[in-house]
Design an enzyme around this catalytic site. Structure first.
Site, PDB file in Angstrom:
ATOM      1  CG  LEU A 168     -91.848 -29.484 131.082  1.00 43.61           C
ATOM      2  CD1 LEU A 168     -92.131 -29.120 129.643  1.00 43.61           C
ATOM      3  CD2 LEU A 168     -90.412 -29.961 131.252  1.00 43.61           C
ATOM      4  CB  CYS A 169     -94.342 -26.449 137.221  1.00 44.14           C
ATOM      5  SG  CYS A 169     -95.916 -26.068 136.476  1.00 44.14           S
ATOM      6  CG  HIS A 170     -89.258 -22.873 136.619  1.00 45.41           C
ATOM      7  ND1 HIS A 170     -90.000 -22.598 135.498  1.00 45.41           N
ATOM      8  CD2 HIS A 170     -87.965 -22.906 136.233  1.00 45.41           C
ATOM      9  CE1 HIS A 170     -89.191 -22.460 134.466  1.00 45.41           C
ATOM     10  NE2 HIS A 170     -87.947 -22.641 134.881  1.00 45.41           N
TER      11      HIS A 170
ATOM     12  CG  ASP B 265    -111.777 -38.122 149.415  1.00 42.78           C
ATOM     13  OD1 ASP B 265    -112.072 -39.256 148.968  1.00 42.78           O
ATOM     14  OD2 ASP B 265    -111.180 -37.958 150.497  1.00 42.78           O
TER      15      ASP B 265
ATOM     16  CG  MET C 256     -98.997 -23.672 135.934  1.00 45.20           C
ATOM     17  SD  MET C 256    -100.568 -23.988 135.088  1.00 45.20           S
ATOM     18  CE  MET C 256    -100.912 -25.653 135.602  1.00 45.20           C
ATOM     19  CD  GLU C 257     -96.689 -22.545 141.160  1.00 45.48           C
ATOM     20  OE1 GLU C 257     -95.677 -23.214 140.888  1.00 45.48           O
ATOM     21  OE2 GLU C 257     -97.163 -21.721 140.340  1.00 45.48           O
TER      22      GLU C 257
END
Length: 150
Positions: free
Chosen positions: A61-63, A114, A99-100
């Site tokens: 649902l992120c644009h 990692d 969010m980005e």
């Protein structure tokens, strides 16, 4: 997805951080450039930037956004010991970039893990949080010192 069609475009910026806590020897190895997988800091920066650009593919649902800037800074913090990752994302658009920025910081931290896990599996990723955001209808936000940390 939320309908943002009627919202006006504005410049929106967000900054997020994350910490990778490790043994002092692991930090020294990374800073000396002696990791077997190569340049940990450079690779983590690039991974974070690439992740920000793919946030809409990773988070439902992120644009999808046409980002105008993404940067990832990684600084050693001897007091942890470990690395502090700070990610900045910017866009001129109808929706925010929190969010980005959070995705960039998270993936950069995961990349550090990692690339050094062969020598320190006990590393922890912690403190991933939004530091600040600006723009949009809801206005500005700045985390209080220590807010959201363990």
């Amino acid at each position: 997805m939320v309908d943002v069609g009627a919202k006006p475009e504005s410049e929106r910026t967000a900054m997020a951080e994350g910490l990778v806590v490790m043994k002092a020897e692991t930090l020294a190895m990374i800073l000396a450039g002696d990791a077997r997988k190569g340049d940990v800091l450079g690779t983590a920066r690039l991974a974070g930037i690439m992740a920000a650009k793919k946030t809409h593919e990773l988070i439902p649902l992120c644009h999808p956004l046409l980002l105008t800037k993404v940067s990832v800074d990684i600084e050693p913090d001897e007091s942890l010991p470990g690395l502090k990752v700070t990610a900045l994302a910017r866009v001129t658009g109808k929706t925010g970039v929190e969010m980005e920025a959070l995705t960039a910081a998270s993936v950069a931290c995961l990349t550090i893990y990692d690339m050094a896990k062969a020598v320190d599996r006990a590393m922890t990723i912690t403190g991933v949080r939004l530091l600040e955001k600006s723009g949009g209808k809801s206005g500005d936000y700045r985390a209080a010192p220590g807010e959201g940390s363990l």
